[in-house]
Design a protein around this motif. Structure first.
Motif, PDB file in Angstrom:
ATOM      1  N   ALA A 252      35.361  52.699  46.215  1.00  0.00           N
ATOM      2  CA  ALA A 252      33.980  52.208  46.155  1.00  0.00           C
ATOM      3  C   ALA A 252      33.849  51.062  45.156  1.00  0.00           C
ATOM      4  O   ALA A 252      33.156  50.062  45.408  1.00  0.00           O
ATOM      5  N   ILE A 253      34.556  51.203  44.021  1.00  0.00           N
ATOM      6  CA  ILE A 253      34.520  50.138  43.018  1.00  0.00           C
ATOM      7  C   ILE A 253      35.112  48.847  43.591  1.00  0.00           C
ATOM      8  O   ILE A 253      34.559  47.749  43.435  1.00  0.00           O
ATOM      9  N   LEU A 254      36.232  48.999  44.303  1.00  0.00           N
ATOM     10  CA  LEU A 254      36.887  47.811  44.865  1.00  0.00           C
ATOM     11  C   LEU A 254      36.009  47.159  45.933  1.00  0.00           C
ATOM     12  O   LEU A 254      35.940  45.932  46.037  1.00  0.00           O
ATOM     13  N   ARG A 255      35.340  47.985  46.719  1.00  0.00           N
ATOM     14  CA  ARG A 255      34.451  47.428  47.745  1.00  0.00           C
ATOM     15  C   ARG A 255      33.297  46.653  47.103  1.00  0.00           C
ATOM     16  O   ARG A 255      32.959  45.551  47.539  1.00  0.00           O
ATOM     17  N   ASP A 256      32.734  47.246  46.061  1.00  0.00           N
ATOM     18  CA  ASP A 256      31.662  46.547  45.342  1.00  0.00           C
ATOM     19  C   ASP A 256      32.168  45.225  44.779  1.00  0.00           C
ATOM     20  O   ASP A 256      31.478  44.200  44.865  1.00  0.00           O
ATOM     21  N   GLY A 257      33.359  45.287  44.194  1.00  0.00           N
ATOM     22  CA  GLY A 257      33.927  44.086  43.597  1.00  0.00           C
ATOM     23  C   GLY A 257      34.184  43.004  44.628  1.00  0.00           C
ATOM     24  O   GLY A 257      33.965  41.815  44.368  1.00  0.00           O
ATOM     25  N   ALA A 258      34.657  43.426  45.807  1.00  0.00           N
ATOM     26  CA  ALA A 258      34.919  42.453  46.869  1.00  0.00           C
ATOM     27  C   ALA A 258      33.596  41.870  47.384  1.00  0.00           C
ATOM     28  O   ALA A 258      33.479  40.663  47.596  1.00  0.00           O
ATOM     29  N   ALA A 259      32.599  42.741  47.541  1.00  0.00           N
ATOM     30  CA  ALA A 259      31.300  42.291  48.045  1.00  0.00           C
ATOM     31  C   ALA A 259      30.657  41.303  47.075  1.00  0.00           C
ATOM     32  O   ALA A 259      30.058  40.308  47.490  1.00  0.00           O
ATOM     33  N   ALA A 260      30.815  41.578  45.776  1.00  0.00           N
ATOM     34  CA  ALA A 260      30.241  40.699  44.762  1.00  0.00           C
ATOM     35  C   ALA A 260      31.136  39.487  44.497  1.00  0.00           C
ATOM     36  O   ALA A 260      30.802  38.638  43.660  1.00  0.00           O
ATOM     37  N   GLU A 261      32.255  39.431  45.205  1.00  0.00           N
ATOM     38  CA  GLU A 261      33.201  38.307  45.089  1.00  0.00           C
ATOM     39  C   GLU A 261      33.747  38.123  43.673  1.00  0.00           C
ATOM     40  O   GLU A 261      34.077  37.016  43.273  1.00  0.00           O
ATOM     41  N   VAL A 262      33.836  39.242  42.942  1.00  0.00           N
ATOM     42  CA  VAL A 262      34.531  39.168  41.649  1.00  0.00           C
ATOM     43  C   VAL A 262      35.952  39.706  41.776  1.00  0.00           C
ATOM     44  O   VAL A 262      36.722  39.663  40.821  1.00  0.00           O
ATOM     45  N   MET A 263      36.292  40.241  42.959  1.00  0.00           N
ATOM     46  CA  MET A 263      37.673  40.674  43.214  1.00  0.00           C
ATOM     47  C   MET A 263      38.103  40.145  44.584  1.00  0.00           C
ATOM     48  O   MET A 263      37.285  39.930  45.472  1.00  0.00           O
TER      49      MET A 263
ATOM     50  N   MET B  37      47.246  44.312  34.276  1.00  0.00           N
ATOM     51  CA  MET B  37      47.952  44.211  35.560  1.00  0.00           C
ATOM     52  C   MET B  37      47.019  44.569  36.707  1.00  0.00           C
ATOM     53  O   MET B  37      47.035  43.918  37.756  1.00  0.00           O
ATOM     54  N   VAL B  38      46.210  45.604  36.493  1.00  0.00           N
ATOM     55  CA  VAL B  38      45.254  45.997  37.536  1.00  0.00           C
ATOM     56  C   VAL B  38      44.271  44.854  37.802  1.00  0.00           C
ATOM     57  O   VAL B  38      44.019  44.484  38.956  1.00  0.00           O
ATOM     58  N   ARG B  39      43.724  44.315  36.726  1.00  0.00           N
ATOM     59  CA  ARG B  39      42.734  43.245  36.873  1.00  0.00           C
ATOM     60  C   ARG B  39      43.321  42.067  37.642  1.00  0.00           C
ATOM     61  O   ARG B  39      42.734  41.570  38.609  1.00  0.00           O
ATOM     62  N   ARG B  40      44.520  41.682  37.259  1.00  0.00           N
ATOM     63  CA  ARG B  40      45.141  40.543  37.943  1.00  0.00           C
ATOM     64  C   ARG B  40      45.486  40.901  39.390  1.00  0.00           C
ATOM     65  O   ARG B  40      45.361  40.073  40.295  1.00  0.00           O
ATOM     66  N   ALA B  41      45.927  42.131  39.589  1.00  0.00           N
ATOM     67  CA  ALA B  41      46.348  42.517  40.942  1.00  0.00           C
ATOM     68  C   ALA B  41      45.204  42.386  41.938  1.00  0.00           C
ATOM     69  O   ALA B  41      45.428  42.092  43.112  1.00  0.00           O
ATOM     70  N   VAL B  42      43.977  42.636  41.486  1.00  0.00           N
ATOM     71  CA  VAL B  42      42.834  42.500  42.384  1.00  0.00           C
ATOM     72  C   VAL B  42      42.211  41.109  42.286  1.00  0.00           C
ATOM     73  O   VAL B  42      41.093  40.889  42.766  1.00  0.00           O
ATOM     74  N   GLY B  43      42.942  40.197  41.647  1.00  0.00           N
ATOM     75  CA  GLY B  43      42.511  38.800  41.632  1.00  0.00           C
ATOM     76  C   GLY B  43      41.285  38.544  40.787  1.00  0.00           C
ATOM     77  O   GLY B  43      40.484  37.649  41.114  1.00  0.00           O
ATOM     78  N   ALA B  44      41.109  39.321  39.722  1.00  0.00           N
ATOM     79  CA  ALA B  44      39.922  39.132  38.874  1.00  0.00           C
ATOM     80  C   ALA B  44      40.326  38.618  37.494  1.00  0.00           C
ATOM     81  O   ALA B  44      41.492  38.651  37.133  1.00  0.00           O
TER      82      ALA B  44
END
Lengths: 195, 195
Positions: B136-147, B188-195
């Motif tokens: 859910a966090i990743l979906r929110d992040g993708a929707a908000a275009e921060v990931m 590493m997590v932050r970078r892995a999701v492109g943030a």
DNA sequence: GGCATATCTGAACGCGCGTTCAATTCCAAG
DNA sequence: CTTGGAATTGAACGCGCGTTCAGATATGCC
């Protein structure tokens, strides 16, 4: 139930290894009996001892064989030039190799504790050798300043755990193709090391 | 060897769970006998059946307890605002929680196959609920275009595998402090999701 | 066909397993 | 001190385990 014919075959050895691999992976070493393995092959339990001195050695040989295959296959990969190309080669190789052998991978990770100390040490040494391959790439990448890894050992463990994890969820013929999985993982790996 | 006094205690139940947790984690469910657990507690095997109907239920209750603790602990975490803050909270929480309970974590990942189908389904449901929190966090992040996550399910599995992997190598009092490990993994997590 | 050899069977060995239960021991309340 | 109920023991149950081995069976060679 297994076949009842008494015909002898020259390929019982490999068939035992296949059956043991499958059964150990599904039910665990401790939960699988020699009689179950024998039944899968279509033979009586006593016959297994023509091919292995005991159950423990059977497990050890499966794990050793797997780890040596892994190392040999990686040595045979064309790796390209530069740390980044080598990291991509590693990530894609790791995923492909592991997806091809889910049972052996499962055993190699789950049955370590069922190895006698000497056998454990030998398998662990092979695993460390494989991890060292990745760590060397990360060190080169950090030295060349094309990657940002504050601790290469930690990054090695993190990346291998991430890549191996694909075996826990990937199913053949599922939503994502292997190539797509490889590409997405490679992108995550690349970003994770800041490249 | 366990104590021999006949004094009754009111805390035998928890002591059984502790002993079973430790023994199952070290040697595996199938390889540990009720008599070994009883010996660890300082009691005869028959006494265990005052506290559990059978060995299988003992395993299941350990796993269910662990997964419910995990979910409850995550619900209790202050998560901050925005997908990125929540992802950091998740990463740090996951590492901390897992490093605190290595035996329970080991069992929860390794002994799934020793659960009867109904028990397996219940534990799996809890695990999925936890994974859904991250997704859910990743979906929110993708929707908000921060990931940048091309496939949230894959990213969820990849990140959880990476984070859980810390348990395979981290040792208390080793080279790296927990805070440093948390920080590096979070980067590493932050970078892995492109943030 | 006869024979040597590799392969396999089937029974047996001692052992430890999960689980049950009558008998015993312990503790607390009256 | 007595008594009731909870906690625990210790022996037993049938069963399957890993492993061994004498005997049976199949195969390839003369």
């Amino acid at each position: 139930m297994a076949r009842k014919t008494g015909s002898h075959s020259q390929i019982t050895g490999p068939r035992i290894r296949d059956a043991a691999l499958r059964l150990f992976a599904w039910h665990g070493y401790a939960a699988v009996s020699m009689r179950q393995i024998a039944a899968e092959v279509g033979v009586q339990a006593g016959a297994l001892y023509l091919y292995t001195p005991d159950k423990q050695t059977l497990l050890f040989e499966l794990m050793r064989g797997h780890m040596e295959e892994l190392l040999a296959a990686w040595q045979a990969v064309r790796k390209g030039d530069g740390p980044l190309a080598q990291l991509e080669a590693f990530a894609r190789f790791h995923i492909r190799f592991h997806l091809d052998r889910p049972d052996a991978v499962f055993i190699a990770y789950m049955e370590l504790r069922n190895l006698q100390p000497e056998n454990f040490a030998r398998v662990e040494a092979l695993r460390r050798a494989y991890e060292d391959e990745l760590e060397a790439i990360l060190r080169d990448g950090a030295a060349a300043e094309v990657m940002r890894v504050p601790d290469t050992k930690l990054a090695t463990m993190a990346l291998i755990a991430m890549l191996t994890g694909v075996n826990t969820w990937y199913r053949e013929g599922g939503r994502l193709s292997r190539e797509r999985v490889e590409r997405i993982y490679w992108n995550m790996v690349r970003r994770a090391v800041g490249a």
